[in-house]
Design an enzyme around this catalytic site. Structure first.
Site, short mmCIF file in Angstrom:
data_model
loop_
_atom_site.label_atom_id
_atom_site.label_comp_id
_atom_site.label_asym_id
_atom_site.label_seq_id
_atom_site.Cartn_x
_atom_site.Cartn_y
_atom_site.Cartn_z
N GLY A 89 32.66 62.58 36.88
CA GLY A 89 32.42 61.61 35.81
C GLY A 89 32.34 62.38 34.51
O GLY A 89 32.91 63.46 34.39
N CYS A 117 34.69 64.03 29.92
CA CYS A 117 35.96 64.78 29.88
C CYS A 117 36.95 64.32 30.94
O CYS A 117 37.96 63.72 30.62
CB CYS A 117 35.67 66.27 30.00
SG CYS A 117 34.91 66.90 28.49
N LYS A 175 26.24 65.01 35.87
CA LYS A 175 26.10 66.25 36.65
C LYS A 175 24.75 66.87 36.31
O LYS A 175 24.09 66.43 35.35
CB LYS A 175 27.25 67.20 36.39
CG LYS A 175 27.30 67.75 34.98
CD LYS A 175 28.38 68.78 34.92
CE LYS A 175 28.37 69.57 33.66
NZ LYS A 175 29.27 70.68 33.67
N LYS A 225 38.28 60.48 31.10
CA LYS A 225 39.02 60.04 29.90
C LYS A 225 40.23 60.94 29.63
O LYS A 225 41.28 60.46 29.20
CB LYS A 225 38.09 59.96 28.68
CG LYS A 225 37.93 61.23 27.90
CD LYS A 225 37.24 60.98 26.57
CE LYS A 225 36.85 62.29 25.91
NZ LYS A 225 37.93 63.21 25.62
N ALA A 250 32.83 68.50 47.94
CA ALA A 250 33.10 67.07 48.20
C ALA A 250 31.90 66.26 47.74
O ALA A 250 30.77 66.74 47.74
CB ALA A 250 33.35 66.86 49.68
P1 NAD Z 1 30.02 63.53 21.20
O1 NAD Z 1 30.16 62.05 21.23
O2 NAD Z 1 28.81 64.16 21.78
O3 NAD Z 1 30.14 64.06 19.70
C1 NAD Z 1 31.04 63.54 18.77
C2 NAD Z 1 30.31 63.43 17.45
O4 NAD Z 1 31.25 63.06 16.43
C3 NAD Z 1 29.22 62.35 17.44
O5 NAD Z 1 27.99 62.92 17.07
C4 NAD Z 1 29.71 61.34 16.41
O6 NAD Z 1 28.65 60.73 15.70
C5 NAD Z 1 30.57 62.22 15.51
N1 NAD Z 1 31.54 61.47 14.72
C6 NAD Z 1 32.32 60.42 15.12
N2 NAD Z 1 33.07 60.01 14.10
C7 NAD Z 1 32.79 60.81 13.04
C8 NAD Z 1 33.23 60.88 11.70
N3 NAD Z 1 34.17 60.03 11.25
N4 NAD Z 1 32.70 61.81 10.89
C9 NAD Z 1 31.77 62.67 11.34
N5 NAD Z 1 31.30 62.65 12.60
C10 NAD Z 1 31.81 61.74 13.44
O7 NAD Z 1 31.33 64.11 21.90
P2 NAD Z 1 31.51 65.55 22.56
O8 NAD Z 1 31.12 65.49 23.99
O9 NAD Z 1 30.94 66.60 21.68
O10 NAD Z 1 33.10 65.65 22.53
C11 NAD Z 1 33.81 65.90 21.32
C12 NAD Z 1 35.24 66.25 21.68
O11 NAD Z 1 35.27 67.47 22.43
C13 NAD Z 1 35.96 65.23 22.54
O12 NAD Z 1 37.31 65.18 22.18
C14 NAD Z 1 35.81 65.77 23.94
O13 NAD Z 1 36.81 65.34 24.81
C15 NAD Z 1 35.92 67.25 23.68
N6 NAD Z 1 35.26 68.10 24.69
C16 NAD Z 1 34.07 67.73 25.20
C17 NAD Z 1 33.44 68.56 26.13
C18 NAD Z 1 32.12 68.16 26.73
O14 NAD Z 1 31.74 68.78 27.73
N7 NAD Z 1 31.39 67.21 26.17
C19 NAD Z 1 34.05 69.76 26.51
C20 NAD Z 1 35.26 70.11 25.94
C21 NAD Z 1 35.87 69.28 25.02
#
Ligand code: NAD
Length: 431
Positions: free
Chosen positions: A258, A261, A321, A264, A253
């Site tokens: 936040g 992931c 976190k 959104k 709890a």
């Molecule tokens: P992030 O913002 O850290 O990384 C995304 C990267 O993509 C950025 O560096 C950005 O500059 C780049 N980018 C954006 N547009 C681009 C383009 N046109 N060409 C090349 N690069 C481009 O995001 P993240 O946390 O790595 O998340 C990425 C995806 O993975 C999301 O869909 C997220 O929901 C998913 N995801 C995230 C996590 C997590 O814990 N962060 C876990 C599982 C899944």
């Protein structure tokens, strides 16, 4: 050894690329953020993730990991292309897929031979079809390709371990060829591989994150009931969690979830259901309970300090976190802004997220450690459960605070111990 391109070198892309390189593949990570690519080329890691820096450096040195800002170079080099760009929420809560679209268009433009294009980003169901259509529309040569969905389940803070030792690997495919390529790539991993159609793989990711969010909102609901009746949420969670059908994880709890992931992805999933003509009430309640937790926390502060105007509150923890510097959709941001509106002066400390927080928070006095935060504050508010806070010298904290009050949004201390130490200790769902 496979030749792999990762498009989008963020928390997921960088970990994915580095881990595949560590397993002996040749990997090129691409990002449109040139500054990020330049710092990676010079061996600087733009994010904090335990163990990542050493692994990146090792694989650069062994010439298995490369960085570039050119998609063209990556598409020509690799046979497997992972799309790992961000999919943030738009104003309506739907996933903004413009980066996925633009990357797909570029991949299409530069394909000269067979490619397997894999969605790694979290995307709404049917994105696979859109990526496929885009590749068909914009490809210049008569090349064959496959698409696949391979959602990522890693958690920031333990991303390398999660990636290397996953509970399961989900592969959504339309052809045996795509399945075989991904099975071969994931062969070194000792995890069950779940092979599905693409839509089901896309849904698995949203359903999993929504389920985990639900566990958190569920225990927070029970925590409210415990607050009202005087039961202890930790004892309740233990008693529930030992039931294997329930499980102990995600029953802590607190002030809610936040990060990039859960909030959104839940919003996107609600939107997906709505666009299919279904109002997913259950998912909506999960989000509402989570939003309400912050209000409950602030009400606890108010009912302890009485008037907030001109009081100083020390915030411990800004990252969403522990063990990450990620502050995207962190509860701390809303909490700090609400308190500031009430006239509160904020002092804050986070072991890793201060630099990022400075860019988005105004009027906050950032401190070098918890003791500087406590010095002269009317109370401490614990927002992120970093280990460093669990190990604080509480006698020193007590001496430094104007009054010995701790409002703990993460239940990191035992109430009776804190009372014995002379604190007024208020936490979530226990006394
Ligand atoms: P992030 O913002 O850290 O990384 C995304 C990267 O993509 C950025 O560096 C950005 O500059 C780049 N980018 C954006 N547009 C681009 C383009 N046109 N060409 C090349 N690069 C481009 O995001 P993240 O946390 O790595 O998340 C990425 C995806 O993975 C999301 O869909 C997220 O929901 C998913 N995801 C995230 C996590 C997590 O814990 N962060 C876990 C599982 C899944």
């Amino acid at each position: 050894m496979e030749k792999i391109a990762i498009i989008g070198t963020g928390y997921v892309g960088l970990v994915t690329g580095t881990c595949f390189a560590e397993l002996g593949n040749k990997v090129i990570c691409v990002d449109s953020d040139i500054e990020k690519i330049n710092s990676l080329i010079s061996g600087e890691i733009p994010i904090y993730e335990p163990g990542l820096s050493a692994l990146v450096k090792k694989n650069i040195k062994r010439k298995r990991l490369f960085f570039s800002s050119e998609i063209k170079k990556a598409v020509r080099f690799a046979s497997i292309i992972f799309i790992a760009v961000g999919t943030p929420s738009d104003k309506k809560g739907a996933a903004d897929l413009s980066a996925v679209e633009s990357v797909s268009t570029e991949i299409a433009r530069y394909m000269k031979s067979y490619k397997l294009v894999v969605e790694k980003s979290t995307v709404p169901v049917e994105t696979g079809r859109w990526v496929e259509d885009t590749l068909h529309t914009f490809k210049k040569k008569k090349v064959k390709f496959d698409i696949a969905s391979n959602p990522e389940f890693l958690r920031e803070g333990c991303a390398i371990k999660d990636f290397m030792q996953p509970n399961r690997i989900v592969i959504g495919v339309q052809t045996k060829k795509a399945e075989n390529i991904l099975r071969k790539l994931y062969k070194p991993f000792k995890a069950p591989i779940v092979v599905t159609d693409i839509k089901s793989a896309e849904i698995i990711k949203h359903a999993s994150n929504s389920f985990l969010s639900m566990k958190i909102s569920f225990i927070n609901t029970i925590s409210k009931i415990c607050d009202l009746c005087g039961a202890d949420i930790k004892q309740v969670a233990e008693g529930m969690g030992l039931d294997k059908r329930i499980g102990k994880e995600f029953l802590n709890a607190g002030i809610g979830y936040g990060g990039f992931c859960f909030p959104k992805d839940l919003a996107a999933f609600i939107h997906i259901a709505e666009s299919l003509g279904y109002s997913a009430e259950m998912l909506k309640v999960i989000a509402k309970v989570n939003q309400d937790q912050k209000k409950i926390f602030i009400d606890k502060i108010k009912s302890t300090l009485w008037n907030l105007n001109n009081k100083t509150i020390g915030i411990l923890g800004i990252a969403f976190k522990p063990n990450t510097d990620d502050i995207r959709m962190a509860p701390s941001l809303d909490i700090i802004k609400i308190l500031q509106k009430e006239g509160v002066k904020i002092k804050a400390y986070d072991p890793k997220a201060t630099d990022k927080a400075k860019k988005v928070l105004n009027g906050v006095e950032f401190c070098k450690d918890p003791y500087e935060v406590a010095n002269g504050s009317d109370c401490l508010a614990i927002v992120t459960e970093w280990d460093e806070f669990k190990k604080m010298n509480l006698k020193k904290i007590k001496r430094l605070l104007k009054q010995p009050i701790i409002i703990d949004g993460r239940n990191i201390f035992e109430p009776d111990v804190m009372v014995k130490l002379g604190f007024r200790y208020v936490c979530m769902g226990r006394r």
